[in-house]
Design a protein around this motif. Structure first.
Motif, PDB file in Angstrom:
ATOM      1  N   ASN A 227     -15.792  -2.661  12.101  1.00  0.00           N
ATOM      2  CA  ASN A 227     -16.492  -3.461  11.093  1.00  0.00           C
ATOM      3  C   ASN A 227     -17.330  -2.584  10.169  1.00  0.00           C
ATOM      4  O   ASN A 227     -17.466  -2.867   8.974  1.00  0.00           O
ATOM      5  N   ASP A 230     -14.864  -0.882   7.833  1.00  0.00           N
ATOM      6  CA  ASP A 230     -14.423  -1.819   6.810  1.00  0.00           C
ATOM      7  C   ASP A 230     -15.431  -1.866   5.656  1.00  0.00           C
ATOM      8  O   ASP A 230     -15.061  -1.846   4.476  1.00  0.00           O
ATOM      9  N   SER A 233     -15.329   1.374   3.707  1.00  0.00           N
ATOM     10  CA  SER A 233     -14.121   1.381   2.882  1.00  0.00           C
ATOM     11  C   SER A 233     -14.385   0.693   1.545  1.00  0.00           C
ATOM     12  O   SER A 233     -13.950   1.172   0.484  1.00  0.00           O
ATOM     13  N   GLN A 234     -15.120  -0.416   1.589  1.00  0.00           N
ATOM     14  CA  GLN A 234     -15.487  -1.124   0.344  1.00  0.00           C
ATOM     15  C   GLN A 234     -16.439  -0.275  -0.502  1.00  0.00           C
ATOM     16  O   GLN A 234     -16.298  -0.194  -1.722  1.00  0.00           O
ATOM     17  N   ASP A 240      -9.518   2.345   5.210  1.00  0.00           N
ATOM     18  CA  ASP A 240     -10.142   2.440   6.527  1.00  0.00           C
ATOM     19  C   ASP A 240      -9.699   3.712   7.244  1.00  0.00           C
ATOM     20  O   ASP A 240     -10.513   4.384   7.889  1.00  0.00           O
TER      21      ASP A 240
END
Length: 257
Positions: A227, A230, A233-234, A240
């Motif tokens: 999580n 994730d 990654s944004q 990821d």
């Protein structure tokens, strides 16, 4: 093949995992998390740490040190224990060490003395340090400023400061340990992290504490690192898998393994 994910800071020996530790480990391994760096708190937890290492020798990498909230009147005995263990066997870091003024300000002087002494031990054994800092950036930076040198390096665990504090931490050869806080609405670090080169970032959970969204407020565990990945990654606009690969390489640069 999926890249290895490294949890650079997880208290897997915590009593909170006593009922389901093996299942929790299997969930982490299934999620791709296969390197676990285990910070020390004080001598009372040593046996549990060694048991964990014996059970998962390919995955568990131990640190030694005295956590700042456990710096009490007997802190010199605890420091002696750390020194004796360093002579006796291999560790991968001195940690977690530092200053914590959230719970107790009465031992600030002893916390700073212990922090300084443990940095010196890390230099002696050519090991990284893993820093705990809670409501104590100025006090931690004061010690780092005194001790700064080419052979002082490590991780600023659970980094939750400002951009200015982040750049100051990096100036002392530290990487930033990023975990669940980056997923919190009020965590704030997500607002500037993209200005920090990802080569300075390592992943951590601090399990069983600081679970990321959507598990916030529940017991944290190493499998939840996906999580955090994730969210990163944004923030960084890369996959990821790239986050996992780069941060694991960064952890190898720190821990030498």
């Amino acid at each position: 093949m999926k890249p290895i994910i490294t949890d650079t800071h997880t208290h897997l020996y915590s009593e909170e995992f006593d009922q389901d530790r093996d299942e929790m480990m299997q969930r982490a391994l299934a999620a791709g998390v296969s390197r676990f760096f285990i910070p020390a708190i004080d001598s009372a937890y040593t046996e549990a740490m060694y048991d964990l290492e014996a059970k998962y020798p390919e995955h568990i990498f131990l640190m030694t040190g005295v956590h700042p909230t456990h710096i009490k009147d007997n802190y010199l005995d605890e420091l002696q224990f750390v020194e004796d263990e360093l002579k006796r066997r291999k560790f991968y870091a001195i940690g977690e060490i530092g200053v914590d003024l959230y719970w107790d300000k009465s031992h600030l002087k002893e916390q700073q003395l212990a922090f300084k002494r443990q940095i010196q031990l890390a230099k002696k054994y050519q090991l990284p340090i893993v820093i705990h800092c809670r409501e104590a950036f100025d006090e931690v930076f004061a010690v780092l400023e005194e001790e700064k040198s080419d052979d002082m390096f490590g991780i600023f665990h659970c980094f939750s400061g400002t951009y200015e504090q982040a750049t100051q931490a990096l100036s002392y050869n530290m990487k930033l340990g990023i975990g669940g806080v980056v997923t919190f609405k009020n965590g704030k670090i997500d607002q500037f992290l993209n200005k920090i080169d990802i080569k300075h970032i390592v992943l951590e959970t601090d399990a069983p504490y600081l679970a990321p969204v959507p598990f916030r407020g529940k017991r944290n565990e190493s499998s939840y690192l996906v999580n955090v990945i994730d969210k990163l990654s944004q923030i960084y606009g890369i996959s990821d898998d790239e986050i996992a690969r780069i941060t694991t390489e960064n952890s190898k640069a720190i821990f030498g393994i």
